[in-house]
Structures are given as structure tokens and as C-alpha cells.
Design a protein around this motif. Structure first.
Motif, short mmCIF file in Angstrom:
data_model
loop_
_atom_site.label_atom_id
_atom_site.label_comp_id
_atom_site.label_asym_id
_atom_site.label_seq_id
_atom_site.Cartn_x
_atom_site.Cartn_y
_atom_site.Cartn_z
N GLY A 59 1.17 -1.29 -0.17
CA GLY A 59 -0.15 0.17 0.21
C GLY A 59 0.21 1.27 -0.36
O GLY A 59 1.89 0.94 0.33
N TRP A 60 -0.17 2.09 -0.42
CA TRP A 60 1.21 3.49 -0.25
C TRP A 60 1.25 3.90 0.44
O TRP A 60 2.42 4.39 1.43
N ASP A 61 0.56 3.94 1.89
CA ASP A 61 1.20 3.99 3.25
C ASP A 61 2.80 3.39 3.80
O ASP A 61 3.60 3.56 4.23
N GLY A 62 2.33 1.68 3.48
CA GLY A 62 3.49 1.08 3.70
C GLY A 62 4.69 1.57 3.25
O GLY A 62 5.74 1.67 3.25
N LEU A 63 4.51 1.70 1.42
CA LEU A 63 5.70 2.07 0.89
C LEU A 63 6.33 3.75 1.35
O LEU A 63 7.65 3.71 1.57
N ALA A 64 5.46 4.56 2.10
CA ALA A 64 5.99 5.55 2.64
C ALA A 64 6.88 5.76 3.42
O ALA A 64 7.71 6.45 4.42
N ASP A 65 6.15 3.96 4.84
CA ASP A 65 7.03 4.48 6.31
C ASP A 65 8.23 3.31 5.87
O ASP A 65 9.01 3.47 6.59
N ARG A 66 8.44 2.90 4.62
CA ARG A 66 10.03 1.79 3.67
C ARG A 66 10.56 3.13 3.66
O ARG A 66 12.20 2.80 3.41
N VAL A 67 10.67 3.55 2.58
CA VAL A 67 10.71 4.91 1.86
C VAL A 67 10.30 6.33 1.93
O VAL A 67 8.90 6.43 0.96
N ARG A 71 15.38 5.05 -6.30
CA ARG A 71 14.98 4.01 -6.85
C ARG A 71 15.97 2.72 -6.53
O ARG A 71 15.73 1.59 -6.57
N GLU A 72 16.86 2.81 -5.76
CA GLU A 72 18.31 1.37 -5.28
C GLU A 72 16.68 1.07 -4.16
O GLU A 72 17.03 0.33 -4.03
N LYS A 73 17.06 2.30 -3.18
CA LYS A 73 15.59 1.67 -2.31
C LYS A 73 15.02 0.80 -3.05
O LYS A 73 14.07 -0.32 -2.22
N ILE A 74 14.00 1.36 -3.83
CA ILE A 74 13.08 0.65 -4.35
C ILE A 74 13.36 -0.57 -4.64
O ILE A 74 12.34 -1.41 -4.85
N GLU A 75 14.13 -0.71 -5.67
CA GLU A 75 14.83 -1.52 -6.16
C GLU A 75 14.76 -3.25 -5.28
O GLU A 75 14.64 -3.97 -4.66
N ALA A 76 15.90 -2.38 -3.91
CA ALA A 76 16.28 -3.42 -2.78
C ALA A 76 14.82 -4.04 -2.55
O ALA A 76 15.06 -5.32 -1.59
N LEU A 77 13.65 -3.23 -2.22
CA LEU A 77 12.64 -3.18 -1.68
C LEU A 77 12.29 -4.70 -1.80
O LEU A 77 11.18 -5.37 -1.97
#
Length: 77
Positions: free
Chosen positions: A26-34, A59-65
Motif C-alpha cells: 500500500g502507499w502508506d507502507g511504501l512511505a514508511d519504508r522509503v 530508485r535503489e531503495k525501491i529496487e532493494a525493497l
């Protein structure tokens, strides 16, 4: 086109990555992680793609996630 056998992201578009992460966290979960604005305020795939294409560290953080999700799809993180 060259082969990239050691690149697990080869052939996966950024749009696919963002879409699958949003569906999972979810968007909130993504915002908590990045912690980036495009996930917190009026989030959309389009705004996320625009930001991530211009911002290498995010982008590196999103790819790692995404890779972490592929390796452990049922775990918390």
C-alpha cells in the motif's frame, strides 16, 4: 541485447516494480519504508515513476525493497 544472468531485475520495468510494491504494501507502507513525498501526498504510480526516474538513491531503495519482497513474499520485511 546483452544477457544479464546475474541481474534479478533484468526485464522488469520500474512501473511493474512500483505497482507490485504498492499492491503488497500500500502507499502508506511504501512511505514508511522509503520516506518520499510521492508516496505520502496524493500518491500515484505516475508521480512515483517520475520521481524515481530522476532520483537514483530512491530508485535503489525501491529496487532493494522489491528484491526483498521477491525473496520473502510472505514475510513482513
Amino acid at each position: 541485447m546483452s544477457e544479464q544472468p546475474n541481474n534479478p531485475l533484468h526485464g522488469i520495468t520500474l512501473k511493474t516494480i512500483v505497482t507490485e510494491l504498492e499492491q503488497h504494501y500500500g502507499w502508506d507502507g511504501l512511505a514508511d519504508r522509503v520516506d518520499v513525498r510521492c508516496f505520502r501526498y496524493d500518491p500515484s504510480v505516475k508521480s512515483a515513476l517520475k520521481f524515481l526516474r530522476r532520483t537514483p538513491w530512491a530508485r535503489e531503495k525501491i529496487e532493494a525493497l522489491y528484491l526483498a519482497l521477491l525473496n520473502n513474499p510472505y514475510g513482513k520485511d
